[in-house]
Structure formats: C-alpha cells, structure tokens
Design a protein around this motif. Structure first.
Motif, PDB file in Angstrom:
ATOM      1  N   ALA A   1       0.816  -1.215   0.000  1.00 49.78           N
ATOM      2  CA  ALA A   1       0.000   0.000   0.000  1.00 49.78           C
ATOM      3  C   ALA A   1       0.850   1.266   0.000  1.00 49.78           C
ATOM      4  O   ALA A   1       0.448   2.285  -0.549  1.00 49.78           O
ATOM      5  N   CYS A   2       2.026   1.223   0.605  1.00 45.81           N
ATOM      6  CA  CYS A   2       2.877   2.406   0.728  1.00 45.81           C
ATOM      7  C   CYS A   2       3.360   2.853  -0.651  1.00 45.81           C
ATOM      8  O   CYS A   2       3.928   2.078  -1.406  1.00 45.81           O
TER       9      CYS A   2
ATOM     10  N   PHE B   1      14.966   1.492  -3.286  1.00 40.60           N
ATOM     11  CA  PHE B   1      13.766   0.750  -3.628  1.00 40.60           C
ATOM     12  C   PHE B   1      12.937   0.446  -2.388  1.00 40.60           C
ATOM     13  O   PHE B   1      11.885  -0.152  -2.496  1.00 40.60           O
ATOM     14  N   GLU B   2      13.419   0.862  -1.226  1.00 37.35           N
ATOM     15  CA  GLU B   2      12.674   0.616  -0.001  1.00 37.35           C
ATOM     16  C   GLU B   2      11.538   1.620   0.141  1.00 37.35           C
ATOM     17  O   GLU B   2      11.626   2.756  -0.299  1.00 37.35           O
ATOM     18  N   ARG B   3      10.506   1.168   0.768  1.00 40.94           N
ATOM     19  CA  ARG B   3       9.356   2.029   1.028  1.00 40.94           C
ATOM     20  C   ARG B   3       9.395   2.467   2.483  1.00 40.94           C
ATOM     21  O   ARG B   3      10.266   2.068   3.240  1.00 40.94           O
ATOM     22  N   ALA B   4       8.446   3.283   2.883  1.00 42.39           N
ATOM     23  CA  ALA B   4       8.434   3.804   4.250  1.00 42.39           C
ATOM     24  C   ALA B   4       8.077   2.718   5.261  1.00 42.39           C
ATOM     25  O   ALA B   4       8.388   2.852   6.440  1.00 42.39           O
ATOM     26  N   ILE B   5       7.412   1.682   4.809  1.00 38.19           N
ATOM     27  CA  ILE B   5       7.143   0.516   5.651  1.00 38.19           C
ATOM     28  C   ILE B   5       7.752  -0.687   4.934  1.00 38.19           C
ATOM     29  O   ILE B   5       7.481  -0.916   3.757  1.00 38.19           O
ATOM     30  N   GLU B   6       8.564  -1.441   5.646  1.00 39.68           N
ATOM     31  CA  GLU B   6       9.170  -2.660   5.120  1.00 39.68           C
ATOM     32  C   GLU B   6       9.019  -3.751   6.170  1.00 39.68           C
ATOM     33  O   GLU B   6       9.014  -3.460   7.363  1.00 39.68           O
ATOM     34  N   VAL B   7       8.894  -4.972   5.733  1.00 41.38           N
ATOM     35  CA  VAL B   7       8.843  -6.101   6.662  1.00 41.38           C
ATOM     36  C   VAL B   7      10.268  -6.620   6.839  1.00 41.38           C
ATOM     37  O   VAL B   7      10.970  -6.855   5.871  1.00 41.38           O
ATOM     38  N   HIS B   8      10.667  -6.763   8.084  1.00 47.48           N
ATOM     39  CA  HIS B   8      11.989  -7.291   8.419  1.00 47.48           C
ATOM     40  C   HIS B   8      11.838  -8.698   8.958  1.00 47.48           C
ATOM     41  O   HIS B   8      10.882  -8.984   9.691  1.00 47.48           O
ATOM     42  N   ALA B   9      12.778  -9.553   8.634  1.00 48.39           N
ATOM     43  CA  ALA B   9      12.776 -10.925   9.144  1.00 48.39           C
ATOM     44  C   ALA B   9      12.839 -10.912  10.663  1.00 48.39           C
ATOM     45  O   ALA B   9      13.377  -9.980  11.261  1.00 48.39           O
ATOM     46  N   MET B  10      12.328 -11.939  11.263  1.00 49.34           N
ATOM     47  CA  MET B  10      12.323 -12.037  12.718  1.00 49.34           C
ATOM     48  C   MET B  10      13.769 -12.017  13.242  1.00 49.34           C
ATOM     49  O   MET B  10      14.654 -12.621  12.663  1.00 49.34           O
ATOM     50  N   GLY B  11      13.992 -11.295  14.325  1.00 50.99           N
ATOM     51  CA  GLY B  11      15.312 -11.240  14.945  1.00 50.99           C
ATOM     52  C   GLY B  11      16.270 -10.267  14.296  1.00 50.99           C
ATOM     53  O   GLY B  11      17.423 -10.190  14.663  1.00 50.99           O
ATOM     54  N   VAL B  12      15.791  -9.517  13.291  1.00 49.56           N
ATOM     55  CA  VAL B  12      16.677  -8.550  12.609  1.00 49.56           C
ATOM     56  C   VAL B  12      16.377  -7.158  13.117  1.00 49.56           C
ATOM     57  O   VAL B  12      15.250  -6.768  13.233  1.00 49.56           O
TER      58      VAL B  12
END
Length: 194
Positions: free
Chosen positions: A170-171, A183-194
């Motif tokens: 959506a961002c 290429f990153e957006r304002a919201i990104e999903v990060h892997a667990m523990g990162v």
C-alpha cells in the motif's frame, strides 16, 4: 615397504587443505546476513537451506507473485532459494507454496500464530513524519497491526503483525516523494530477529 611422503605430495596436500579452508571462509562470506524474508513455513533458515532443491515451484504457484528467487548477490549459499518481495505482491497465506514444496523445506504455517517477519516504519521516508498527511496504508492491514497515533504517524503493533506485507504494497512513498534511488518504502517487513 616404507611409506614416505615426497615433498611434492606434502605441498599438494598442504595446498588442498589451504584451499578447503579458503573455500569455507569464502562460502561463509557469501552467505546471506539473515535478513531474507522467506515464504510461510520457511523461517527456519537452516532447514530451508538444507532441504530446498531450488525447484522454483513455490514461486510458480504463488497467486500474489510475491515469491522470487534469491540472487547470487544476496547470498551465494542461498542463491535461487525462495524469498518474498512485497513490492510485487503480499502474502495471503494461501498455503500453495507449502503444498507445492516437494521436499518439506516449507512446513505448515498458521498465520494467526506464526510470523514471516514484522513491519517497521522508516521515519526518514514516511510522508506522515514529514509534516504532511498520508494515510494510504491506514486500512491495508487485515490483522489490525497498523494504527495511527495522535500526530498522524503510523504505528505497528509487533505482537499483531505477522509480516504479510500488505502495508508495504500500500505504501507509495517513492511515488509521492522525490525518488532517492532506494527501492525501499516507508514501511518494510523485516525478518524475525533482525
């Protein structure tokens, strides 16, 4: 008959040992840094690397087109294994990738309990943090993990977020702001523990 090692055999043996040590170091250097987002059921990196035969079936069955192969530049050992790209689509947890996996590299996944990762807001990129109003991502989260504070800034509930990537899709920060080459957006999903 006495067994003598010639100088040539010794040098060849030493070179082989040195080569194996170097190969181990190079392989470790070319492994990913643990930030890859894996499809549902692939969060155990060791298991995925050990069992994935790089058949590409998980990518080909994904109806959202968010599964893609890892490139060599992201990790030599992980090259051609599956990762998620939420700029192309989001994960709807349909289980098609898990069902298509012939080796069990992707295991059963419960979207209500298990997590792909957690969404993170980049306050430097988010339009809402620049003094302007932006609520594009407001209704994107089907898990009600995204809300807005009194100042109009997006806030992620890490306990509720399972990393589906709908907020990333959506961002549209790179559409509304000057494109900065990222290429990153304002919201990104990060892997667990990162």
């Amino acid at each position: 008959m006495e067994a003598h090692q010639t100088r040539r055999e010794f040098v060849v043996g030493a070179c082989c040992v040195a080569g194996l040590v170097a190969l181990g170091g190079v392989t470790k250097a070319y492994a990913s840094d643990g930030t890859l987002l894996r499809p549902p059921g692939g969060q155990d990196e060791e298991r995925l690397r050990a069992l994935c035969i790089k058949c590409d079936r998980c990518r080909s069955v994904c109806p959202q087109h968010c599964v893609e192969p890892v490139s060599v530049t992201e990790g030599f050992l992980e090259a051609r294994t599956p990762k998620l790209n939420f700029h192309r689509g989001y994960c709807d947890f349909c289980d098609k990738c898990i069902d298509a996996c012939p080796t069990g590299a992707l295991v059963a996944f419960n979207a209500e309990v298990d997590k792909i990762g957690v969404a993170v807001v980049d306050t430097e990129k988010c339009i809402a943090y620049s003094g302007r109003t932006c609520v594009v991502c407001q209704n994107s989260c089907p898990y009600e993990a995204l809300s807005f504070d009194e100042a109009g800034h997006p806030v992620i509930d890490e306990d509720a977020c399972n990393g589906c990537g709908e907020c990333v899709m959506a961002c549209n920060v790179n559409v509304n702001r000057a494109f900065d080459g990222s290429f990153e957006r304002a919201i990104e999903v990060h892997a667990m523990g990162v």
